[in-house]
Write a protein that holds these residues in place. Structure first.
Motif, PDB file in Angstrom:
ATOM      1  N   VAL A 417       0.831  -1.203   0.000  1.00 23.30           N
ATOM      2  CA  VAL A 417       0.000   0.000   0.000  1.00 23.30           C
ATOM      3  C   VAL A 417       0.864   1.252   0.000  1.00 23.30           C
ATOM      4  O   VAL A 417       0.371   2.346  -0.228  1.00 23.30           O
ATOM      5  CB  VAL A 417      -0.973   0.040   1.198  1.00 23.30           C
ATOM      6  CG1 VAL A 417      -2.043  -1.004   1.025  1.00 23.30           C
ATOM      7  CG2 VAL A 417      -0.241  -0.165   2.508  1.00 23.30           C
ATOM      8  N   ALA A 418       2.126   1.122   0.303  1.00 23.07           N
ATOM      9  CA  ALA A 418       3.031   2.258   0.256  1.00 23.07           C
ATOM     10  C   ALA A 418       4.422   1.674   0.110  1.00 23.07           C
ATOM     11  O   ALA A 418       4.602   0.456   0.087  1.00 23.07           O
ATOM     12  CB  ALA A 418       2.926   3.106   1.515  1.00 23.07           C
ATOM     13  N   ARG A 419       5.406   2.554   0.038  1.00 20.10           N
ATOM     14  CA  ARG A 419       6.754   2.094  -0.199  1.00 20.10           C
ATOM     15  C   ARG A 419       7.187   1.068   0.844  1.00 20.10           C
ATOM     16  O   ARG A 419       7.823   0.087   0.535  1.00 20.10           O
ATOM     17  CB  ARG A 419       7.707   3.283  -0.149  1.00 20.10           C
ATOM     18  CG  ARG A 419       9.112   2.938  -0.545  1.00 20.10           C
ATOM     19  CD  ARG A 419       9.999   4.141  -0.421  1.00 20.10           C
ATOM     20  NE  ARG A 419      10.566   4.255   0.902  1.00 20.10           N
ATOM     21  CZ  ARG A 419      11.619   3.573   1.316  1.00 20.10           C
ATOM     22  NH1 ARG A 419      12.203   2.739   0.511  1.00 20.10           N
ATOM     23  NH2 ARG A 419      12.087   3.729   2.535  1.00 20.10           N
ATOM     24  N   ASN A 420       6.826   1.312   2.061  1.00 12.59           N
ATOM     25  CA  ASN A 420       7.310   0.424   3.109  1.00 12.59           C
ATOM     26  C   ASN A 420       6.170  -0.160   3.945  1.00 12.59           C
ATOM     27  O   ASN A 420       6.320  -0.410   5.116  1.00 12.59           O
ATOM     28  CB  ASN A 420       8.302   1.164   4.001  1.00 12.59           C
ATOM     29  CG  ASN A 420       7.770   2.511   4.394  1.00 12.59           C
ATOM     30  OD1 ASN A 420       6.580   2.768   4.203  1.00 12.59           O
ATOM     31  ND2 ASN A 420       8.607   3.366   4.941  1.00 12.59           N
ATOM     32  N   ARG A 421       5.021  -0.266   3.313  1.00  8.23           N
ATOM     33  CA  ARG A 421       3.881  -0.846   4.017  1.00  8.23           C
ATOM     34  C   ARG A 421       3.152  -1.825   3.114  1.00  8.23           C
ATOM     35  O   ARG A 421       3.050  -1.599   1.918  1.00  8.23           O
ATOM     36  CB  ARG A 421       2.870   0.251   4.390  1.00  8.23           C
ATOM     37  CG  ARG A 421       3.387   1.345   5.291  1.00  8.23           C
ATOM     38  CD  ARG A 421       3.432   0.909   6.744  1.00  8.23           C
ATOM     39  NE  ARG A 421       3.812   2.024   7.593  1.00  8.23           N
ATOM     40  CZ  ARG A 421       5.059   2.375   7.843  1.00  8.23           C
ATOM     41  NH1 ARG A 421       6.058   1.710   7.300  1.00  8.23           N
ATOM     42  NH2 ARG A 421       5.318   3.401   8.635  1.00  8.23           N
ATOM     43  N   VAL A 434      -1.925  -3.870   8.552  1.00  6.56           N
ATOM     44  CA  VAL A 434      -0.940  -3.123   7.783  1.00  6.56           C
ATOM     45  C   VAL A 434       0.407  -3.375   8.440  1.00  6.56           C
ATOM     46  O   VAL A 434       0.549  -3.198   9.657  1.00  6.56           O
ATOM     47  CB  VAL A 434      -1.266  -1.617   7.773  1.00  6.56           C
ATOM     48  CG1 VAL A 434      -0.217  -0.867   6.975  1.00  6.56           C
ATOM     49  CG2 VAL A 434      -2.647  -1.393   7.188  1.00  6.56           C
ATOM     50  N   ASP A 436       4.835  -3.211   8.286  1.00  2.00           N
ATOM     51  CA  ASP A 436       5.998  -2.587   7.664  1.00  2.00           C
ATOM     52  C   ASP A 436       6.850  -3.697   7.029  1.00  2.00           C
ATOM     53  O   ASP A 436       6.507  -4.872   7.106  1.00  2.00           O
ATOM     54  CB  ASP A 436       6.776  -1.719   8.658  1.00  2.00           C
ATOM     55  CG  ASP A 436       7.395  -2.517   9.769  1.00  2.00           C
ATOM     56  OD1 ASP A 436       7.369  -3.755   9.680  1.00  2.00           O
ATOM     57  OD2 ASP A 436       7.891  -1.917  10.734  1.00  2.00           O
ATOM     58  N   VAL A 442       1.790  -2.699  12.019  1.00  2.00           N
ATOM     59  CA  VAL A 442       1.764  -1.345  12.550  1.00  2.00           C
ATOM     60  C   VAL A 442       0.344  -0.841  12.753  1.00  2.00           C
ATOM     61  O   VAL A 442       0.127   0.181  13.373  1.00  2.00           O
ATOM     62  CB  VAL A 442       2.514  -0.360  11.634  1.00  2.00           C
ATOM     63  CG1 VAL A 442       3.987  -0.705  11.583  1.00  2.00           C
ATOM     64  CG2 VAL A 442       1.923  -0.333  10.253  1.00  2.00           C
ATOM     65  N   ARG A 443      -0.599  -1.578  12.218  1.00  2.00           N
ATOM     66  CA  ARG A 443      -1.962  -1.087  12.317  1.00  2.00           C
ATOM     67  C   ARG A 443      -2.928  -2.206  11.971  1.00  2.00           C
ATOM     68  O   ARG A 443      -2.658  -3.011  11.096  1.00  2.00           O
ATOM     69  CB  ARG A 443      -2.103   0.065  11.326  1.00  2.00           C
ATOM     70  CG  ARG A 443      -3.468   0.590  11.127  1.00  2.00           C
ATOM     71  CD  ARG A 443      -3.402   1.981  10.540  1.00  2.00           C
ATOM     72  NE  ARG A 443      -3.954   2.898  11.489  1.00  2.00           N
ATOM     73  CZ  ARG A 443      -3.909   4.201  11.371  1.00  2.00           C
ATOM     74  NH1 ARG A 443      -3.275   4.760  10.404  1.00  2.00           N
ATOM     75  NH2 ARG A 443      -4.479   4.973  12.258  1.00  2.00           N
ATOM     76  N   GLY A 444      -4.017  -2.253  12.671  1.00  2.00           N
ATOM     77  CA  GLY A 444      -5.016  -3.255  12.365  1.00  2.00           C
ATOM     78  C   GLY A 444      -6.318  -2.601  11.970  1.00  2.00           C
ATOM     79  O   GLY A 444      -6.682  -1.564  12.517  1.00  2.00           O
TER      80      GLY A 444
END
Lengths: 1205, 331
Positions: A417-421, A434, A436, A442-444
């Motif tokens: 979803v992103a460069r490092n996620r 989510v 890293d 890092v996130r649910g």
């Protein structure tokens, strides 16, 4: 566990036999009720039925290369059918079996058909002669199957006598088979039983050879599948697959993988591992016993027949996992991650994922992260797994296996979803995590809908696919941004610029913008497989059998048809890149004209429309209809040849010229009327008139003349009316024309005497009134009871504007563009205004070039960083460090300021330019003084300031805090602070560009400008940092050549000054002209110097020297005109080799020119030099300021350019 | 969890700004909105009873301050407010409008001490805000140590905004190591917040880690964020590209940023454009941009440092004796 994917199902009577067509999506199924069906399993339609057998048909086969079908039934008959669509019929019937026929098969190369029967025989028939050519006897019970080997002359048969037999039929091939019928014993010796395989405890239902390996599998009523191996001499049982709990009807080898597929009366289809003989998968059916199984010869496709019909299924998904990044496709083939470069076609393996998940299951999805060069794969086995692996940097030797350092976890769907996620969906717990790159959560997120699949939704967003909708979900905010109702979305494709997304479901495509605020839905009856965005914003997609396009507003259509499904990856211009079902990259060339044309229309890109009209043969009713329907009749007009359509279109788009032209051609009243109507709307009464005339619409014509004030024509109309003998018309015209007499006469002629009389009376025409009375035999007294109407006030209207001679001005409408371009036929051939896909070719090339440059630079510096040592580190660096220490003590702990990057810069570099970038002007000046003897800094101020200015930039990440100063580094990939160097504000390449501008000024005789430019080039050169010996060399040569030019230009300026201010000083002028030729200039400039010297010397009468210059000029190969001039001078010099004016110029001794006095310093004489440019001076100038650069002290001691680093 | 309104507001506050950094008011007034922050300032306040009322008011006030419009804060927040966060922001506005005196700073110090009290009526969040505002003020005043202490740097408090400010302070004193430490401290509990990503990107800009790829990706991703668009992001990416040595690309970003502000260039974009032009082939453009920057925003640090350097140059030049020009004596 792999999945069984049902592609097609039919309901029918019990299916006893099945056969795939080798190339077409056709399947023959023979039924218990005597019918033989031919299905198109892709389209799901029954193509044909063959119903000539009586009783159940158990045997069916299709010829591997010819359109033939063979069937064998319980009526003992074998029938051969023509499969060609136009004449599907029974070709012939083979009689001979004495009981039910169980299986039939064509031989792959000989014209043979093998059959087996409950009469305990196997027969081989020649389908050309239609005779039985061999009878294989030996089985002691029903023969349930008999099949040829795919390559060798072998037959394997299975029988209720519990044996499997292998027969050698090579003898059959060698000898000419006996064609005489009913001579059994003659051909019996052609075939021999090779092996008898005993082991099954019950009757054997089916036995088949492996296509390449010496293996046989057999399926029997003892609920086992046995695997047999053969050698040249013997055959033996290897193992058995146990698991079916009722009779096994059939078992086949998987055409590609080491698998066995079997089916049985226990209502299951089972998959076994050929190597381990272990069950891989079981597919169970509620009520139907399976009777027959067939595998497609090439594809991953199977068919199974059961009590109530048949199913066609795949064992694994064929859709390769892939992701597109720029022009590179990353995809998985045979459990290897590969990359395919669309432009170069290079296709390389990058990573092995063989140990990821089940070995029988290919990865389902792949998500690529360009920044990390990592791939994220998911697989459906083991209840869903994902694996994140970095791709290896260099691909050589054995490919890395992802199990080495991949990070795995469970999840059904995982995407970056992103460069490092990346986000991982766990479908059972309905939780999205989510993570890293290290895999740490890092996130649910708990999705707001029952989510089956997640996709990238743009920055910080996910697209969640549920059974009835897709949700655009904001990760940060944990909320739904938008929701669209769609059938379950299986794949999504983002457009290149990320502004649009295509959501693909099984039968629909939804095109939405990135916020889901707009969307269009397209329905397809055939299953949608994949899609890709064209560079122009058209969505190209593939269904099972078509490549189609879809325009942003929802128009869609077919581009071409497909034999087999493909998975589109990228569309570039006319080329569609795709992966085929075995994940091999392929390209399909398409004709994009139609959709580009439609797109251009929608976007009002008329240039493109025109271009396409010009260059392609877009014709046909569909395009015309499309244009008309979409409101572009004027364009459609261009395509139409047919007169009537053309007229319709011309009327519709209001093109009167074309309409008139076509109306003339058609010449029908109805057309003229319509033309008149349209022309009237536009106020073009000339055409209206013409149309009325043609349509003979006299009344309207008259009225038109009245309306336009065309009196003379009205008069004509009167005459015409008279000629036509139409009193009404005559009356009208008279009325319009204001012709009272004529009116009266009409009235009289038609016998309306009272009216005529009154008309005459009221218009004051007493005599006529009387005449009328007389004619009527009355006197005035007879009519004196008529009241006095007084004088008629009726008058014809005045003509205010002579409209008759005008045409109503029409607004130059939108069609004018096409009028010009199309109707007038001015189709100049222009350059393609919009080349889809390759428009940016030039700029791309430029970018590449720029990129190369950068890389070179970086590489150079890397090389030099290695040996960077602090040899020439200026002392100031240490001083400022001390200052740091002092400061530190003032502040509290934890807040000690660190080392400013600029300090590192000064420490790392011995170049003045870098010190200036760092803001350390003092050290920079000292360096310049020490290295180049610079003493006069004032002219350098702008360069100091602008260099410093361009080395730092500011950014405020947070509100209300002072912005951060950011330092521009020379090598952005250098992240170690200790080796940081400032960006090169002044670099050689740019300076050389400036230098060549100066050279142009010289060519253009703009000498003062040139002088200034050369000076500024020399100034800039002071600030260059060199990183290699080559660069240092280049720097030096640039300095030298600039100096020579500066010197030359200065001499020439001095010569001009002398010529103007001291016209008598001819000798000095000549000297300077001569010295100028001694400067090391490039050939074109040297020619100028020489020519000007020749001119000056000739003028002064120094013909001898002029001739010598002319010879030098000839050496430079000037252009012919100058050559002839030079020869003239040489001739003149030869005639008269004297010099009139004596000058100080000895060209035969080597000399340098003193840059201050412009006098020669002959070789061996003492000189002093400029420490920077190395220009020579007479010793008397030592200690003064260099007049060339005006920066340095002549003769000062200097260390020169520091060693590159 | 923040409500949607508040979330959007914060997102705009942290990513959508183009703001001022100087201490004098005239500078601020010339920097007025032009799109940036505008949406924030124009944001409607919810009902007073809404639990979003205070937070939105707080951020709105800070947006006003960032734009230099300190007057608006006075009219926005009632003078008799009892809320500590609002009080702090009022004082902060006072400080920004008149940074010379120490009175405002003292007031902020008092507020900071007050919220430490046990019986104080303020939520943890509000206390955090007080510290954020006070820390910002201290940092502006150059009281680095005090600022860091107030923000709770190197402690265990979970105040992401304070961490962000501390990170920037550390970076401004060239301590990227400490900045990273602070960032790492926040990582476990910050739930991948945008602000956390912004911090990471900022650290990347200063340290040049991995060729600035973190920062580049961050700004590129945020530019594609459907719920946010801001010229500041473009400027930031332009600056990142400058740092990456991609001068042409940087220029195009900066030009786009100017276009998005209807041709008006804010100080940050203009300053970056000067740098970009100075690195390109046409140095003339750089001088033209520079004179515009210098006249429009004389207080921008680029302008002030360059001026300082120029005068330093003049001082240094005299240290060198310039000999007479070599004049040709006789021909």
């Amino acid at each position: 566990m792999s999945v069984m994917l049902t592609k097609f199902e039919s309901k029918s009577n019990r299916v006893k036999g099945l056969a795939f067509h080798p190339t077409q999506p056709l399947l023959a199924a023979s039924l218990h009720n005597g019918s033989v069906q031919l299905w198109n399993y892709r389209m799901g339609v029954l193509v044909d039925r063959f119903e000539e057998h009586e009783g159940p048909v158990r045997a069916v086969a299709i010829h591997p290369s010819r359109p033939l079908l063979v069937t064998g039934g319980d009526d003992y008959k074998i029938k051969v059918w023509d499969l060609r669509p136009q004449n599907r019929k029974c070709l012939f019937t083979l009689h001979g079996h004495l009981d039910y026929v169980r299986t039939v098969q064509f031989h792959h190369e000989m014209p043979w058909i093998i059959s087996c029967s409950d009469d305990q025989t196997i027969r081989i028939w020649n389908s050309t002669s239609r005779n039985c050519i061999a009878i294989l006897t030996g089985h002691s019970h029903y023969v349930m199957s008999a099949l040829f080997h795919a390559k060798e002359d072998l037959v394997v048969s299975a029988s209720m006598d519990q044996t499997v037999r292998v027969w050698d039929i090579s003898g059959l091939r060698k000898s000419t088979p006996n064609s005489a019928p009913n001579t059994f014993d003659t051909f019996d010796n052609f075939s021999t039983v090779k092996y008898v395989l005993e082991g099954h405890d019950r009757g054997v239902n089916y036995a088949v050879f492996h296509p390449t390996l010496p293996l046989i599998i057999s399926a029997a009523d003892d609920r086992q599948i046995k695997l047999w191996r053969m050698s040249d001499l013997k055959a033996w049982e290897v193992d058995a697959c146990r698991g079916h709990f009722n009779n096994v009807s059939s078992a086949v080898f998987h055409p590609k993988h080491e698998l066995i597929v079997s089916c049985g009366e226990d209502k299951t289809v089972r998959v076994w591992d050929l190597a381990k003989r272990s069950a891989v998968q079981t597919f169970r059916r509620e009520h139907d016993r399976f009777w027959v199984l067939a595998s497609h010869p090439d594809l991953n496709l199977f068919a199974a027949g059961h009590d109530n019909g048949l199913i066609v299924f795949k064992l694994e998904r064929e859709r390769p996992a892939f992701a597109l990044q720029g022009d590179t496709v990353y995809y998985v083939r045979d459990k290897y991650v590969r990359s395919y470069d669309i432009n170069t076609g290079s296709d390389i393996g990058l990573l092995s994922v063989r140990k990821f998940g089940s070995p029988y299951v290919p990865p389902r999805t792949l998500s690529y992260n360009p920044a990390e060069r990592a791939v994220l794969l998911t697989i459906s086995s083991d209840n869903g797994l994902y694996e994140l692996t970095n791709l290896p940097k260099d691909i050589s030797g054995e490919l890395k296996d992802s199990s080495l350092d991949g990070k795995r976890g469970t999840g059904h769907s995982a995407i970056f979803v992103a460069r490092n996620r990346f986000a991982v969906l766990n479908k059972t717990t309905q939780r999205i995590e989510v993570c890293d790159v290290s895999g740490a959560v890092v996130r649910g997120i708990t999705p707001p809908v029952q989510t089956n699949e997640i996709f990238y939704g743009g920055t910080a967003s996910l697209i969640l696919s549920s059974t009835t909708s897709v949700v655009l979900y904001d990760i940060q905010q944990q909320k739904t941004i938008a929701e669209l109702n769609t059938p379950p979305v299986k794949y999504i494709v983002w457009s290149q610029d990320g502004s649009q997304v295509a959501l693909l479901s099984k039968h629909t495509i939804t095109i939405a913008n990135k916020t889901f605020s707009q969307s269009t839905l397209i329905h397809e009856t055939i299953r949608i497989k994949s899609g890709a965005w064209d560079d122009s914003g058209v969505f190209i997609y593939s269904t099972l059998n078509h490549v189609k396009y879809c325009l942003p507003q929802g128009d869609h259509g077919v581009i071409c048809t497909l034999d087999n499904p493909v998975y589109l990856t990228r569309v570039k211009g006319k080329v569609v890149h795709c992966l085929d079902r075995s994940a091999r990259p392929r390209t399909i060339t398409i004709d994009p004209t139609e959709y580009r044309f439609k797109l251009a229309l929608i976007q009002n890109n008329y240039d493109e429309v025109l271009y396409l009209i010009r260059t392609s043969n877009l014709l046909g009713q569909s395009i015309i209809a499309y244009l008309q329907q979409k409101g572009f009749p004027e364009i459609a007009l261009h395509f139409v040849e047919d007169k009537n359509t053309r007229f319709d279109l011309a009327i519709e788009c209001g093109n009167l010229d074309v309409a008139l032209e076509t109306a003339k051609a058609i010449d029908r009243t109805e057309c003229w009327n319509r033309l008149a109507q349209q022309a009237l709307k536009q106020g073009n009464h000339k055409i209206v008139e013409k149309a009325y005339q043609q349509a003979k619409n006299f009344d309207r014509l008259s009225f038109l003349y009245l309306a336009t004030g065309s009196t003379d024509k009205l008069a004509k109309m009167q005459k015409i009316a008279e000629a036509r003998g139409d009193p009404m018309s005559r009356f009208h015209n008279a009325l319009y024309a204001g012709d009272v007499r004529s009116r009266i006469s009409v009235l009289r002629e038609v016998g309306l005497h009272p009216l005529a009389y009154l008309t005459a009376k009221t218009n004051g025409l007493e005599d006529i009134a009387l005449e009328i009375l007389e004619a009527a035999g009355l006197t005035e007294s007879d009519v004196d009871d008529i009241p006095d109407f007084g004088r008629a006030t009726f008058k014809t209207p005045l003509i205010v504007t002579p409209t008759a001679n005008l045409v109503w001005p029409t607004v130059p409408g939108g069609e004018s563009f096409f009028d010009k371009a199309l109707v007038n036929g001015n189709l100049e051939t222009g350059i393609e205004p919009h080349a889809n896909g390759d428009a940016g070719a030039a700029s791309v090339a430029l970018d590449d070039w720029a990129k190369d440059e950068e890389q070179d630079l970086a590489a150079d510096e890397d090389g030099w960083d290695l040996d960077a040592s602090a040899d020439t580190r200026p002392d100031e660096g240490d001083v400022s460090e001390d200052a740091d220490v002092e400061e530190t003590e003032e502040l509290g702990p934890g807040a000690a300021p660190g080392v400013d990057e600029t300090e590192v810069w000064t420490r790392n570099s011995p170049f003045a330019g870098d010190h200036i970038s760092a803001g350390s002007f003092e050290t920079a000046m000292q360096l310049l003084n020490r290295q180049f003897g610079v003493v006069n800094f004032a002219p350098l101020k702008p360069l100091f300031v602008s260099t410093f200015r361009s080395s730092h930039t500011y950014l405020s990440p947070l509100a209300s805090l002072p912005p951060l100063q950011l330092h521009l580094r020379r090598d952005p990939s250098e992240s170690s602070l200790s080796r940081a160097l400032p960006t090169a504000v002044q670099n050689l390449r740019q300076i050389r560009a400036d230098l060549s501008e100066g050279l142009r000024a010289v060519s253009g005789a703009k000498l003062p400008e040139a002088q200034a430019m050369f000076r500024s080039v020399l100034q800039s050169l002071l600030f260059v940092s060199v990183s290699s010996d080559e660069e240092a060399k280049e720097w030096r040569s640039t300095v030298t050549s600039t100096r020579e030019y500066l010197l030359g230009v200065s001499i020439e300026l001095e010569r001009r000054r002398v010529a103007q201010e001291e016209p008598d000083n001819v000798a000095r002028g000549l000297e300077l002209a001569a010295y100028f030729t001694h400067c090391q200039l490039q050939s074109p400039h040297l020619q100028i110097a020489l020519r000007s010297a020749i001119q000056a010397f000739t003028k002064a009468g120094n013909a001898g020297t002029a001739a010598r210059f002319a010879r030098k000029l000839l050496d430079l190969n000037p252009d012919p005109r100058i050559v002839s001039l030079a020869r003239q001078r040489i001739a003149a010099g030869d005639r008269n080799p004297r010099d009139a004016v004596e000058i100080s110029y000895d060209e035969f001794t080597e000399f340098e020119i003193c840059a201050a006095s412009y006098t020669p310093i002959y070789k061996g004489s003492p000189t002093v030099r400029c420490p920077f440019t190395d220009a020579a001076f007479l010793p008397e100038f030592k200690g003064t300021l260099d007049p060339l650069t005006r920066l340095t002290e002549i003769g000062a001691v200097a260390s020169g350019l520091p060693a590159p680093r | 969890m923040d409500s949607t309104d508040l979330y959007n507001l914060k997102q705009h506050f942290f990513l959508g700004m183009a703001h001022s950094h100087d201490r004098t008011l005239p500078f601020f007034t010339r920097l007025l909105p032009q799109g940036a922050y505008k949406s924030l300032v124009e944001q409607k306040l919810p009902q007073q009873s809404s639990e979003d009322y205070i937070p939105i008011l707080f951020y709105k006030a800070r947006a006003h301050i960032a734009l230099g419009d300190t007057q608006a804060v006075a009219s926005l927040i009632p003078t008799d407010t009892e809320n500590f966060a609002l009080k702090a922001v009022t004082v902060f506005a006072k400080y920004i409008s008149a940074p010379a005196g120490d009175a405002a700073l003292e007031e902020l110090r008092d507020l900071c001490i007050e919220i430490e009290g046990d019986d104080v009526e303020a939520t943890e969040r509000e206390k955090g805000w007080v510290r954020v505002v006070a820390g910002t003020a201290f940092a502006r005043a150059g009281e680095i140590e005090e600022a860091l202490e107030t923000l709770g740097a190197e402690s265990t408090t979970e105040n992401l905004e304070a961490v962000a400010i501390a990170v920037q302070i550390y970076l401004s004193i060239h301590r990227p190591d400490l900045a990273r430490k602070e960032f790492e401290r926040a990582k476990p509990w910050a739930e991948d917040d945008l602000l956390l990503q912004l911090m990471e990107s900022t650290i990347g800009l200063v340290t040049g880690k991995d060729g600035y790829s973190d920062s580049q990706s961050f700004y590129t991703e945020q530019l594609a964020n459907p719920s946010l668009s801001s010229p500041h992001l473009l400027t930031a990416r332009g600056v990142t590209r400058l740092l990456r040595g991609e001068v042409q690309e940087a220029k195009s970003d900066l030009e786009e940023a100017v276009l998005q502000q209807d041709g008006h260039d804010d100080a940050e974009t203009l300053a970056a454009s000067v740098v970009a032009a100075g690195l390109g082939p046409k140095k003339g453009d750089a001088d033209e941009l520079w004179s515009r920057l210098a006249s429009a925003y004389p207080e921008h640090p680029l302008v002030s440092t360059v001026y300082a350097k120029a005068s330093e140059f003049d001082d240094l030049v005299v240290k060198f004796r310039v000999p007479p020009l070599a004049i040709p004596t006789a021909a």
